[in-house]
Design a protein around this motif. Structure first.
Motif, PDB file in Angstrom:
ATOM      1  N   UNK A 104      15.983   7.156  -3.126  1.00 41.51           N
ATOM      2  CA  UNK A 104      14.724   6.574  -2.648  1.00 41.51           C
ATOM      3  C   UNK A 104      14.810   6.262  -1.160  1.00 41.51           C
ATOM      4  N   UNK A 105      15.926   5.706  -0.718  1.00 40.01           N
ATOM      5  CA  UNK A 105      16.096   5.410   0.706  1.00 40.01           C
ATOM      6  C   UNK A 105      16.027   6.693   1.525  1.00 40.01           C
ATOM      7  N   UNK A 106      16.626   7.754   1.021  1.00 38.17           N
ATOM      8  CA  UNK A 106      16.614   9.029   1.744  1.00 38.17           C
ATOM      9  C   UNK A 106      15.201   9.593   1.822  1.00 38.17           C
ATOM     10  N   UNK A 107      14.460   9.553   0.705  1.00 38.03           N
ATOM     11  CA  UNK A 107      13.106  10.116   0.690  1.00 38.03           C
ATOM     12  C   UNK A 107      12.148   9.298   1.546  1.00 38.03           C
ATOM     13  N   UNK A 108      12.280   8.004   1.509  1.00 32.42           N
ATOM     14  CA  UNK A 108      11.306   7.138   2.165  1.00 32.42           C
ATOM     15  C   UNK A 108      11.571   6.969   3.653  1.00 32.42           C
ATOM     16  N   UNK A 109      12.828   6.784   4.007  1.00 34.71           N
ATOM     17  CA  UNK A 109      13.155   6.464   5.400  1.00 34.71           C
ATOM     18  C   UNK A 109      13.888   7.587   6.122  1.00 34.71           C
ATOM     19  N   UNK A 110      14.295   8.622   5.399  1.00 37.20           N
ATOM     20  CA  UNK A 110      15.028   9.714   6.026  1.00 37.20           C
ATOM     21  C   UNK A 110      16.413   9.328   6.497  1.00 37.20           C
ATOM     22  N   UNK A 144       0.861  -1.177   0.000  1.00 37.21           N
ATOM     23  CA  UNK A 144       0.000   0.000   0.000  1.00 37.21           C
ATOM     24  C   UNK A 144       0.898   1.228   0.000  1.00 37.21           C
ATOM     25  N   UNK A 145       0.800   2.030  -1.057  1.00 32.72           N
ATOM     26  CA  UNK A 145       1.658   3.197  -1.224  1.00 32.72           C
ATOM     27  C   UNK A 145       0.897   4.442  -0.786  1.00 32.72           C
ATOM     28  N   UNK A 146       1.259   4.964   0.393  1.00 30.85           N
ATOM     29  CA  UNK A 146       0.575   6.142   0.919  1.00 30.85           C
ATOM     30  C   UNK A 146       1.020   7.422   0.232  1.00 30.85           C
ATOM     31  N   UNK A 147       2.109   7.375  -0.529  1.00 30.47           N
ATOM     32  CA  UNK A 147       2.583   8.586  -1.194  1.00 30.47           C
ATOM     33  C   UNK A 147       1.738   8.940  -2.416  1.00 30.47           C
ATOM     34  N   UNK A 148       0.928   8.010  -2.908  1.00 29.35           N
ATOM     35  CA  UNK A 148       0.072   8.279  -4.060  1.00 29.35           C
ATOM     36  C   UNK A 148      -1.262   8.807  -3.562  1.00 29.35           C
ATOM     37  N   UNK A 149      -1.410  10.115  -3.599  1.00 29.41           N
ATOM     38  CA  UNK A 149      -2.620  10.761  -3.099  1.00 29.41           C
ATOM     39  C   UNK A 149      -3.352  11.448  -4.245  1.00 29.41           C
ATOM     40  N   UNK A 152      -3.096   1.001  -4.116  1.00 30.61           N
ATOM     41  CA  UNK A 152      -2.448  -0.293  -4.185  1.00 30.61           C
ATOM     42  C   UNK A 152      -1.233  -0.225  -5.108  1.00 30.61           C
ATOM     43  N   UNK A 153      -0.185  -0.949  -4.748  1.00 32.87           N
ATOM     44  CA  UNK A 153       1.011  -1.050  -5.574  1.00 32.87           C
ATOM     45  C   UNK A 153       1.374  -2.525  -5.685  1.00 32.87           C
ATOM     46  N   UNK A 172      -9.319  -3.194   1.672  1.00 36.66           N
ATOM     47  CA  UNK A 172     -10.245  -3.159   2.792  1.00 36.66           C
ATOM     48  C   UNK A 172      -9.586  -2.573   4.037  1.00 36.66           C
ATOM     49  N   UNK A 173      -8.272  -2.753   4.159  1.00 40.93           N
ATOM     50  CA  UNK A 173      -7.579  -2.297   5.355  1.00 40.93           C
ATOM     51  C   UNK A 173      -7.194  -0.819   5.295  1.00 40.93           C
ATOM     52  N   UNK A 174      -6.849  -0.308   4.115  1.00 43.65           N
ATOM     53  CA  UNK A 174      -6.216   1.006   4.075  1.00 43.65           C
ATOM     54  C   UNK A 174      -6.919   2.041   3.204  1.00 43.65           C
ATOM     55  N   UNK A 175      -7.941   1.660   2.443  1.00 45.74           N
ATOM     56  CA  UNK A 175      -8.663   2.636   1.614  1.00 45.74           C
ATOM     57  C   UNK A 175      -9.735   3.305   2.464  1.00 45.74           C
ATOM     58  N   UNK A 176      -9.350   4.362   3.185  1.00 47.53           N
ATOM     59  CA  UNK A 176     -10.296   5.018   4.089  1.00 47.53           C
ATOM     60  C   UNK A 176     -11.408   5.730   3.338  1.00 47.53           C
ATOM     61  N   UNK A 177     -11.074   6.336   2.213  1.00 50.13           N
ATOM     62  CA  UNK A 177     -12.073   7.089   1.460  1.00 50.13           C
ATOM     63  C   UNK A 177     -12.728   6.175   0.416  1.00 50.13           C
ATOM     64  N   UNK A 178     -13.979   6.409   0.074  1.00 55.00           N
ATOM     65  CA  UNK A 178     -14.620   5.628  -0.999  1.00 55.00           C
ATOM     66  C   UNK A 178     -13.876   5.810  -2.313  1.00 55.00           C
ATOM     67  N   UNK A 179     -13.689   4.712  -3.031  1.00 54.66           N
ATOM     68  CA  UNK A 179     -12.978   4.732  -4.301  1.00 54.66           C
ATOM     69  C   UNK A 179     -13.949   4.469  -5.443  1.00 54.66           C
ATOM     70  N   UNK A 180     -13.863   5.247  -6.527  1.00 55.07           N
ATOM     71  CA  UNK A 180     -14.796   5.039  -7.645  1.00 55.07           C
ATOM     72  C   UNK A 180     -14.547   3.707  -8.344  1.00 55.07           C
TER      73      UNK A 180
END
Length: 694
Positions: free
Chosen positions: A178-184, A129-134, A142-143, A524-532
């Protein structure tokens, strides 16, 4: 690094070394299989003194037989509910999964898996689950990605399946950025530890790449934990990484609001540890930062330190609407006893808003979905096709080299005396200078031809052996099949070949069924908002709905909320035919001609036919359907006009008939009574009633 972090890092590095050593015999074969597919020209010698170790020409049996099996069809989801009342939910899941298949690059992923799996015996999908895709109103998507078997290190001794393992480790090539952006975490000074996981053998080390190790494991509660590291640097350690986490105030425990205002504190006169130059990120003490040198302040207690905590329940204060018209109730007033007393000396009672508590859903499954080629007992991966035909490929290379040697060494040879001279020029008549007439007897020409008939026959035999081992016939390859004398015979021959390869299709469908289930559970676990979700009805019109995870909640007898996730996932077996457009066009035409849609001359039947053809992407079907719909509307309008005119005429006729009957009755009433009528109307009188007798 803290002592606990160092101990955890050493623990997982030791596990990786042990598992890697146990898996090394399988890993050592993988590069050789890739070379065979790409056309390896090496020859395994029969004896140690053999001088020929390479062939100048390769007939690549391995690539030919692998490519013959490539199936570009992507299995389509089929979801079966366990209860009748969940049928609409199952249909919604199917449509959602089809939308995800269109959104994600499954064509490219299927293409590479169709080659990796028969070559190596297996491959895997990674679901995240990619939270960076908003989006504009949604957070996260989903990824799904593919994993080469070289990137997967299973637990030693466990070969029955990924879900039976205590842990599984992945080797993923990542960029340092990528490691720097994702994990700091700055890993700019680290080197790439295993460059071969990026591709084939001989892959060099890249300066901007590192090898990230990701270990998924079962925690004591049965959930999934995660530990990740690069070389000797730990990146992430989550005991229950699929659980929901919220940032709460370290002082009062309130959830961090999204709109909390960052303010500057005396301790924040510069960059905090772990902050980037723009102020994003969080310090190692759990401080959330939103601006350079500023911290977010709790609006309830004024605290500026936040801690990440695992959450078991979601607190609902505002009612949440659902697709069936019901809603998840919000907060309700509840009386609680406080520590204070009222004027009578009794404990005071306060009214507070108690929210509805909904348990957060957790998939509790490994995100690695393994797809095998052919199952083999006691092996983590399936059986590789190239392992079966490697001997035939080696024999083919040897025979090809022998044939070329025979052909290049054959030709015409001339014998001459030792002191003879030949003039070489472009003239047709060549001149030979001899010392004496007796030397003429030494002149002769010898034609040497290499006999390759037996070599070619055995080469064909080896090729047939390789095909029969895999189970591929001429009809399956689309080649000329002399054994099939009719179209039906060719279909039967191809069906026989398909039957021998059915096991591979079953394993592919099983892997995709598990993948569909994982995708649904992550959504079901992470899609808080309704998805079309878009689908099409029987008339080809688009239907727009929403995948709302709250639609999968229900209350049990005790009033507790539970998630509905007990659906059966499989693959639609009709999908291969549905994806074959030309075959479907032909089937649809046949259905029209046989009257399966209705009267072929009826406009409604033709509209239904062209609707089906439009769904099958037949060129120009949409324009034809639109034209027929306009014709049908015109016919309907004309019929309505005619019916209206007929009704009007009938009404006018009825009025005329009423008027005519009224006139007839009026005329009949006004008609005078004549003698004949009077005679008929006069009563008959008998003798003795006032009349004289004769």
């Amino acid at each position: 690094m803290k002592k606990r972090d160092k101990d955890r890092l050493r623990l997982w590095q030791d596990r990786l070394r042990r598992a890697n050593a146990a898996y090394e015999p399988e890993l050592s074969k993988m590069d050789g299989r890739e070379e065979l597919y790409q056309g390896c020209n090496r020859i395994r010698p029969i004896v140690c003194t053999a001088r020929k170790r390479e062939t100048p020409h390769v007939r690549n049996l391995c690539a030919e037989l692998v490519e013959s099996q490539v199936d570009s069809n992507i299995p389509q989801p089929k979801v079966t509910p366990r209860r009748r009342e969940d049928e609409w939910r199952a249909k919604l899941i199917e449509d959602m999964l089809r939308n995800e298949l269109d959104r994600l690059p499954f064509e490219a992923m299927n293409d590479i898996m169709e080659r990796t799996i028969p070559i190596q015996g297996g491959g895997a999908f990674l679901v995240e689950w990619d939270n960076s895709k908003a989006g504009s109103a949604t957070v996260g998507e989903l990824a799904v990605s593919t994993l080469h078997p070289k990137q997967i290190i299973p637990q030693d001794g466990v070969y029955t399946g990924v879900e039976d393992m205590d842990y599984i480790i992945l080797k993923i090539p990542q960029t340092k950025g990528y490691i720097k952006r994702t994990y700091g975490v700055d890993v700019s000074e680290e080197a790439e530890e295993e460059p071969d996981v990026k591709g084939g053998s001989g892959e060099g080390t890249a300066d901007d790449m590192v090898t990230q190790y990701v270990a998924y494991y079962r925690n004591p509660d049965g959930g999934i934990g995660l530990f990740s590291w690069v070389n000797d640097t730990a990146l992430e350690d989550l005991e229950d990484y699929q659980a929901r986490r919220l940032r709460r105030c370290a002082r009062c425990g309130a959830v961090e609001p999204l709109e909390a205002e960052p303010v500057e504190t005396p301790a924040d006169k510069g960059l905090l540890p772990g902050m980037t130059p723009d102020g994003a990120g969080a310090g190692p003490d759990g401080t959330s930062t939103g601006l350079r040198g500023k911290r977010r302040v709790c609006p309830y207690c004024g605290g500026d330190k936040w801690e990440e905590a695992k959450e078991e329940y979601e607190e609902v204060y505002v009612p949440i609407p659902r697709s069936d018209g019901t809603e998840i109730p919000g907060a309700r007033p509840v009386e609680v006893v406080t520590d204070t007393v009222d004027e009578l000396g009794l404990p005071a009672v306060a009214v507070v808003q108690e929210p509805t508590r909904i348990p957060f859903y957790k998939p509790d499954i490994y995100p690695v979905i393994l797809q095998k080629n052919v199952s083999v007992y006691g092996r983590f991966l399936g059986d590789s096709d190239l392992d079966k035909i490697s001997d035939q490929q080696n024999t083919t290379n040897r025979i090809e080299a022998k044939i070329i040697d025979k052909l290049t060494k054959s030709g015409s040879y001339i014998s001459l005396p030792n002191d003879a001279k030949i003039r070489y020029d472009e003239e047709d008549m060549k001149k030979i200078y001899l010392s004496s007439p007796a030397d003429k007897s030494y002149l002769d020409v010898y034609d040497l031809q290499g006999d390759i008939e037996q070599d070619m026959a055995y080469l064909s035999q080896v090729y047939e052996e390789a095909r029969q081992v895999i189970g591929i016939t001429d009809s399956f390859q689309g080649r000329k099949d002399s054994t099939a004398t009719s179209g039906t015979a060719k279909e039967f021959s191809a069906a026989q070949a398909a039957g021998r390869l059915e096991s591979k299709r079953v394993m592919k469908n099983a892997a995709y069924a598990a993948l569909f289930e994982a995708m649904f559970k992550f959504k079901l676990a992470y899609a808080d908002e309704p998805r079309p979700v878009v689908s099409h009805d029987i008339e080809g019109r688009a239907e727009y709905r929403q995948f709302n995870r709250y639609d999968f909640l229900e209350q049990d007898e005790t009033g507790e909320w539970r998630w509905i996730d007990d659906f059966l996932f499989s693959c639609d077996t009709s999908a291969p035919l549905a994806n074959n457009r030309e075959a479907m066009w032909q089937e649809t035409r046949m259905n029209l001609q046989t009257g399966a849609f209705g009267d072929p001359t009826n406009l409604k039947t033709l509209i239904l036919f062209w609707t089906k053809m439009e769904l099958l992407h037949y060129p120009g079907a949409g324009d034809t359907k639109t034209y027929l719909e306009q014709e049908y509307q015109q016919q309907q309008a004309m019929m309505q006009q005619q019916m209206a005119m007929q009704q009007q005429q009938m009404q006018m006729q009825a009025v005329q008939d009423t008027v005519s009957r009224a006139r007839e009755e009026a005329a009949r009433d006004a008609q005078p009574i004549g003698p004949r009528a009077a005679t008929r109307a006069a009563p008959t009188m008998s003798v003795g009633q006032g009349q004289p007798g004769p």
